[in-house]
Design a protein around this motif. Sequence first.
Motif, PDB file in Angstrom:
ATOM      1  N   VAL A 170       0.885  -1.165   0.000  1.00 48.30           N
ATOM      2  CA  VAL A 170       0.000   0.000   0.000  1.00 48.30           C
ATOM      3  C   VAL A 170       0.925   1.217   0.000  1.00 48.30           C
ATOM      4  CG1 VAL A 170      -0.266   0.093   2.514  1.00 48.30           C
ATOM      5  CG2 VAL A 170      -2.044   1.048   1.073  1.00 48.30           C
ATOM      6  N   TYR A 171       0.512   2.261  -0.654  1.00 44.22           N
ATOM      7  CA  TYR A 171       1.388   3.407  -0.829  1.00 44.22           C
ATOM      8  C   TYR A 171       0.875   4.593  -0.038  1.00 44.22           C
ATOM      9  CZ  TYR A 171       3.521   0.345  -4.096  1.00 44.22           C
ATOM     10  OH  TYR A 171       4.157  -0.745  -4.638  1.00 44.22           O
ATOM     11  N   CYS A 172       1.151   4.562   1.229  1.00 35.63           N
ATOM     12  CA  CYS A 172       0.918   5.587   2.240  1.00 35.63           C
ATOM     13  C   CYS A 172      -0.405   5.387   2.968  1.00 35.63           C
ATOM     14  CB  CYS A 172       0.993   7.012   1.709  1.00 35.63           C
ATOM     15  SG  CYS A 172       1.162   8.183   3.080  1.00 35.63           S
ATOM     16  N   LEU A 173      -0.263   5.233   4.254  1.00 34.83           N
ATOM     17  CA  LEU A 173      -1.411   5.108   5.149  1.00 34.83           C
ATOM     18  C   LEU A 173      -1.662   6.400   5.909  1.00 34.83           C
ATOM     19  CD1 LEU A 173      -0.614   1.545   6.501  1.00 34.83           C
ATOM     20  CD2 LEU A 173      -2.407   2.185   4.884  1.00 34.83           C
ATOM     21  N   GLY A 174      -0.819   7.404   5.682  1.00 29.86           N
ATOM     22  CA  GLY A 174      -0.992   8.686   6.351  1.00 29.86           C
ATOM     23  C   GLY A 174      -0.529   8.669   7.801  1.00 29.86           C
ATOM     24  N   LEU A 175       0.285   7.703   8.152  1.00 31.37           N
ATOM     25  CA  LEU A 175       0.815   7.593   9.516  1.00 31.37           C
ATOM     26  C   LEU A 175       2.332   7.769   9.489  1.00 31.37           C
ATOM     27  CD1 LEU A 175      -1.218   4.408  10.516  1.00 31.37           C
ATOM     28  CD2 LEU A 175      -1.704   6.765  11.196  1.00 31.37           C
ATOM     29  N   CYS A 176       2.791   8.655   8.649  1.00 31.16           N
ATOM     30  CA  CYS A 176       4.209   8.770   8.322  1.00 31.16           C
ATOM     31  C   CYS A 176       5.115   8.998   9.531  1.00 31.16           C
ATOM     32  CB  CYS A 176       4.412   9.889   7.308  1.00 31.16           C
ATOM     33  SG  CYS A 176       3.442   9.633   5.803  1.00 31.16           S
ATOM     34  N   ALA A 177       4.655   9.718  10.525  1.00 26.99           N
ATOM     35  CA  ALA A 177       5.500  10.028  11.681  1.00 26.99           C
ATOM     36  C   ALA A 177       5.722   8.826  12.586  1.00 26.99           C
ATOM     37  CB  ALA A 177       4.877  11.167  12.492  1.00 26.99           C
ATOM     38  N   ILE A 178       4.931   7.780  12.417  1.00 28.44           N
ATOM     39  CA  ILE A 178       5.045   6.635  13.319  1.00 28.44           C
ATOM     40  C   ILE A 178       5.240   5.327  12.555  1.00 28.44           C
ATOM     41  CG2 ILE A 178       3.867   7.664  15.300  1.00 28.44           C
ATOM     42  CD1 ILE A 178       1.281   6.331  14.345  1.00 28.44           C
ATOM     43  N   GLY A 179       5.923   5.409  11.416  1.00 25.77           N
ATOM     44  CA  GLY A 179       6.148   4.234  10.585  1.00 25.77           C
ATOM     45  C   GLY A 179       7.341   3.427  11.044  1.00 25.77           C
ATOM     46  N   PRO A 180       7.572   2.312  10.407  1.00 27.46           N
ATOM     47  CA  PRO A 180       6.809   1.723   9.317  1.00 27.46           C
ATOM     48  C   PRO A 180       5.444   1.217   9.788  1.00 27.46           C
ATOM     49  CG  PRO A 180       8.860   0.492   9.715  1.00 27.46           C
ATOM     50  CD  PRO A 180       8.784   1.563  10.710  1.00 27.46           C
ATOM     51  N   ASN A 181       4.503   1.204   8.846  1.00 19.94           N
ATOM     52  CA  ASN A 181       3.110   0.914   9.169  1.00 19.94           C
ATOM     53  C   ASN A 181       2.517  -0.167   8.278  1.00 19.94           C
ATOM     54  OD1 ASN A 181       2.809   3.276  11.003  1.00 19.94           O
ATOM     55  ND2 ASN A 181       3.249   4.375   9.111  1.00 19.94           N
ATOM     56  N   ALA A 182       1.399  -0.697   8.771  1.00 24.56           N
ATOM     57  CA  ALA A 182       0.644  -1.682   8.003  1.00 24.56           C
ATOM     58  C   ALA A 182      -0.826  -1.561   8.365  1.00 24.56           C
ATOM     59  CB  ALA A 182       1.135  -3.095   8.313  1.00 24.56           C
ATOM     60  N   LEU A 183      -1.654  -2.151   7.540  1.00 28.56           N
ATOM     61  CA  LEU A 183      -3.059  -2.385   7.866  1.00 28.56           C
ATOM     62  C   LEU A 183      -3.211  -3.894   7.963  1.00 28.56           C
ATOM     63  CD1 LEU A 183      -5.229  -0.119   5.519  1.00 28.56           C
ATOM     64  CD2 LEU A 183      -4.906   0.105   7.967  1.00 28.56           C
ATOM     65  N   VAL A 184      -3.728  -4.358   9.064  1.00 25.17           N
ATOM     66  CA  VAL A 184      -3.954  -5.779   9.252  1.00 25.17           C
ATOM     67  C   VAL A 184      -5.458  -5.976   9.390  1.00 25.17           C
ATOM     68  CG1 VAL A 184      -3.484  -7.806  10.663  1.00 25.17           C
ATOM     69  CG2 VAL A 184      -1.715  -6.048  10.368  1.00 25.17           C
ATOM     70  N   ASP A 185      -6.040  -6.576   8.377  1.00 28.09           N
ATOM     71  CA  ASP A 185      -7.495  -6.743   8.331  1.00 28.09           C
ATOM     72  C   ASP A 185      -8.208  -5.410   8.573  1.00 28.09           C
ATOM     73  OD1 ASP A 185      -7.268  -9.439   7.760  1.00 28.09           O
ATOM     74  OD2 ASP A 185      -7.304 -10.026   9.871  1.00 28.09           O
ATOM     75  N   GLY A 186      -7.651  -4.344   7.969  1.00 27.70           N
ATOM     76  CA  GLY A 186      -8.261  -3.023   8.034  1.00 27.70           C
ATOM     77  C   GLY A 186      -7.895  -2.204   9.258  1.00 27.70           C
ATOM     78  N   ARG A 187      -7.131  -2.771  10.189  1.00 25.03           N
ATOM     79  CA  ARG A 187      -6.730  -2.046  11.398  1.00 25.03           C
ATOM     80  C   ARG A 187      -5.284  -1.582  11.259  1.00 25.03           C
ATOM     81  NH1 ARG A 187      -8.224  -6.815  13.151  1.00 25.03           N
ATOM     82  NH2 ARG A 187      -6.217  -7.147  14.160  1.00 25.03           N
ATOM     83  N   PRO A 188      -5.006  -0.307  11.542  1.00 22.23           N
ATOM     84  CA  PRO A 188      -3.627   0.179  11.417  1.00 22.23           C
ATOM     85  C   PRO A 188      -2.728  -0.376  12.519  1.00 22.23           C
ATOM     86  CG  PRO A 188      -5.086   1.934  12.170  1.00 22.23           C
ATOM     87  CD  PRO A 188      -5.949   0.752  11.894  1.00 22.23           C
ATOM     88  N   VAL A 189      -1.506  -0.679  12.123  1.00 23.56           N
ATOM     89  CA  VAL A 189      -0.467  -1.103  13.056  1.00 23.56           C
ATOM     90  C   VAL A 189       0.733  -0.222  12.765  1.00 23.56           C
ATOM     91  CG1 VAL A 189       1.032  -2.986  13.806  1.00 23.56           C
ATOM     92  CG2 VAL A 189      -1.310  -3.480  13.054  1.00 23.56           C
ATOM     93  N   ALA A 190       1.210   0.505  13.764  1.00 26.30           N
ATOM     94  CA  ALA A 190       2.298   1.463  13.578  1.00 26.30           C
ATOM     95  C   ALA A 190       3.572   0.972  14.254  1.00 26.30           C
ATOM     96  CB  ALA A 190       1.894   2.820  14.160  1.00 26.30           C
ATOM     97  N   ARG A 191       4.659   1.637  13.892  1.00 29.71           N
ATOM     98  CA  ARG A 191       5.974   1.352  14.481  1.00 29.71           C
ATOM     99  C   ARG A 191       6.325  -0.134  14.410  1.00 29.71           C
ATOM    100  NH1 ARG A 191       3.994   5.446  18.155  1.00 29.71           N
ATOM    101  NH2 ARG A 191       5.232   7.319  17.844  1.00 29.71           N
ATOM    102  N   ILE A 192       6.185  -0.692  13.234  1.00 25.25           N
ATOM    103  CA  ILE A 192       6.434  -2.123  13.068  1.00 25.25           C
ATOM    104  C   ILE A 192       7.913  -2.425  13.289  1.00 25.25           C
ATOM    105  CG2 ILE A 192       6.384  -4.067  11.463  1.00 25.25           C
ATOM    106  CD1 ILE A 192       3.904  -2.849  10.251  1.00 25.25           C
ATOM    107  N   ASP A 193       8.145  -3.383  14.153  1.00 28.16           N
ATOM    108  CA  ASP A 193       9.477  -3.902  14.428  1.00 28.16           C
ATOM    109  C   ASP A 193       9.357  -5.420  14.519  1.00 28.16           C
ATOM    110  OD1 ASP A 193       8.238  -4.371  16.882  1.00 28.16           O
ATOM    111  OD2 ASP A 193       9.406  -2.873  17.960  1.00 28.16           O
ATOM    112  N   ALA A 194      10.413  -6.099  14.976  1.00 30.73           N
ATOM    113  CA  ALA A 194      10.382  -7.564  15.040  1.00 30.73           C
ATOM    114  C   ALA A 194       9.240  -8.059  15.925  1.00 30.73           C
ATOM    115  CB  ALA A 194      11.722  -8.091  15.545  1.00 30.73           C
ATOM    116  N   GLY A 195       9.000  -7.390  17.044  1.00 29.90           N
ATOM    117  CA  GLY A 195       7.911  -7.784  17.932  1.00 29.90           C
ATOM    118  C   GLY A 195       6.544  -7.630  17.281  1.00 29.90           C
ATOM    119  N   ALA A 196       6.364  -6.539  16.548  1.00 32.42           N
ATOM    120  CA  ALA A 196       5.092  -6.308  15.854  1.00 32.42           C
ATOM    121  C   ALA A 196       4.880  -7.348  14.769  1.00 32.42           C
ATOM    122  CB  ALA A 196       5.063  -4.895  15.263  1.00 32.42           C
TER     123      ALA A 196
END
Length: 150
Positions: free
Chosen positions: A114-140
């Motif tokens: 996906v090309y930008c979720l609008g959560l740029c200050a707290i990335g890297p980010n994803a949507l998981v089943d439509g729910r945002p997940v921010a600050r993705i690291d190994a634990g996430a």
Amino acid sequence: MSGLIDRLAPLHARKRGGLLPLLHAVQEEIGFVPDAAVPLIAEALNISRAEVHGVVTFYHDFRRTPAGRHVVKLCRAESCQARGGAAIEKAMQRRLGVAMGATRGDGAVSLEPVYCLGLCAIGPNALVDGRPVARIDAGAIERIAAGVGA
């Protein structure tokens, strides 16, 4: 398939720009826009099959095959890339057992860009089943994988 198009097309055929809403309606109804629907949609809207195909393949939100039971959309925009997005993407692919842009063979999970979720200050980010997940690291990544049954 023709029954679905016959039911949905009249709602959109008379509207200017009815193709996008009709494609969204088909996808909402069955989860994707199958190739078999393209000529039916073209006929219903009196446009070419090439035009319908072009729109379906141009926009990333339209699926041509069914998605997995869980959908992980990983941001690939510049801000997330600057915060380690490429490494996150590789780790996510390994952990989920699926390539970017694909659905795992068992149908459990799809991994999509996906090309930008609008959560740029707290990335890297994803949507998981439509729910945002921010600050993705190994634990996430581990939490995401556990949540989608990987």
